[in-house]
Design a protein around this motif. Structure first.
Motif, short mmCIF file in Angstrom:
data_model
loop_
_atom_site.label_atom_id
_atom_site.label_comp_id
_atom_site.label_asym_id
_atom_site.label_seq_id
_atom_site.Cartn_x
_atom_site.Cartn_y
_atom_site.Cartn_z
N GLU A 131 -4.06 33.91 -47.27
CA GLU A 131 -2.93 33.22 -46.67
C GLU A 131 -2.81 33.60 -45.20
O GLU A 131 -3.36 34.62 -44.76
N ILE A 132 -2.12 32.76 -44.46
CA ILE A 132 -1.79 33.06 -43.06
C ILE A 132 -0.37 33.60 -43.06
O ILE A 132 0.59 32.84 -43.25
N LYS A 133 -0.20 34.88 -42.87
CA LYS A 133 1.12 35.48 -42.96
C LYS A 133 1.98 35.19 -41.75
O LYS A 133 3.20 35.07 -41.86
N ASP A 134 1.36 35.11 -40.57
CA ASP A 134 2.12 34.88 -39.35
C ASP A 134 1.42 33.80 -38.52
O ASP A 134 0.55 34.10 -37.70
N PRO A 135 1.79 32.53 -38.72
CA PRO A 135 1.14 31.43 -37.99
C PRO A 135 1.29 31.54 -36.48
O PRO A 135 0.45 31.02 -35.74
N GLY A 170 -9.26 46.42 -36.60
CA GLY A 170 -7.95 45.83 -36.38
C GLY A 170 -7.64 44.72 -37.35
O GLY A 170 -8.42 44.40 -38.25
N ALA A 171 -6.48 44.12 -37.14
CA ALA A 171 -5.98 43.06 -38.01
C ALA A 171 -6.51 41.71 -37.54
O ALA A 171 -6.68 41.47 -36.35
N PHE A 172 -6.75 40.82 -38.51
CA PHE A 172 -7.17 39.47 -38.17
C PHE A 172 -6.38 38.45 -38.96
O PHE A 172 -5.87 38.72 -40.06
N THR A 173 -6.26 37.25 -38.40
CA THR A 173 -5.69 36.09 -39.07
C THR A 173 -6.64 34.93 -38.84
O THR A 173 -7.06 34.68 -37.71
N TYR A 174 -7.00 34.24 -39.92
CA TYR A 174 -7.99 33.17 -39.82
C TYR A 174 -7.47 31.90 -40.46
O TYR A 174 -7.07 31.88 -41.63
N ASP A 175 -7.49 30.82 -39.68
CA ASP A 175 -7.14 29.49 -40.16
C ASP A 175 -8.44 28.73 -40.41
O ASP A 175 -9.12 28.31 -39.47
#
Length: 215
Positions: free
Chosen positions: A181-185, A47-52
């Motif tokens: 980059e963080i595309k969707d904060p 799946g998709a992930f977003t990491y800060d």
């Protein structure tokens, strides 16, 4: 895959600390895709992930990827700095808020990781055909107080390529199509229907972590 695991284990067992001057790097902000595969070939999740990286927050959603036949459907929002995470069910608008006993995850090298070596994957003499990576290893707690082992490989820019966790169950995490980059904060914000929840009690002997969600 069995050959890859054997190679990693042999390298880890025979490596020396000849490069103690190396310090673990810190991954940048990232958006991309992550897969989790058991050693016997079972696809646990994709799946998709977003990491800060600065805020130490991670969102992983495997229930939005339909082209891979995975055994788990997960929507996890992890706050490593705060020591809590949410298991989210957006369809039913429900959440479970839990405490984190272990904050290790496959997107960041732990500060106490040990450097093994710098190696080339593929053919470095041909442009576009090789990748130089740094390998790191270390130990970590798993369920019921057992000790586990991990091996992480990252690019020279500190982008994780794959990470392997070995316990009674061995799982390999791989990253694809990573962007710095963080595309969707908003993905890193607690949904309104999850706010105000109490932290659930952790059963005795349980180690809540990002990794154990895939075991």
């Amino acid at each position: 895959m069995y050959a890859a695991v054997t190679l990693v284990i042999l390298v880890c067992l025979t490596a020396t600390t000849h490069a103690d001057h190396h310090q673990p790097c810190h991954s940048p902000n990232m958006t991309g895709f992550m897969s989790a595969v058991k050693i016997k070939g079972e696809m646990r999740a994709f799946g998709a992930f977003t990491y800060d990286s600065m805020g130490k927050k991670l969102r992983f959603r495997s229930n939005e990827s339909n082209f891979v036949n995975a055994s788990l459907s997960l929507d996890l929002l992890m706050f490593f700095e705060e020591g809590v995470f949410y298991e989210i069910d957006s369809k039913n608008q429900t959440c479970e808020k839990k405490a984190l006993q272990c904050t290790i995850h496959p997107l960041q090298i732990p500060d106490d990781a040990r450097f093994l070596a710098t190696v080339n994957s593929g053919n470095p003499s041909i442009e576009g055909e090789g990748l130089k990576i740094n390998a790191w290893v270390g130990s970590m707690p798993f369920t019921k107080g057992r000790a586990g082992f991990y091996s992480m490989s990252v690019t020279m820019g500190c982008l994780p390529v794959f990470t392997m966790y070995l316990d009674e169950t061995t799982v390999m995490f791989s990253l694809l199509d990573v962007e710095n980059e963080i595309k969707d904060p908003d993905l890193l914000v607690v949904p309104s229907f999850c706010q105000g929840l109490p932290v659930e009690e952790t059963p005795e002997g349980t180690v809540n972590s990002f990794l154990n969600e895939f075991m």
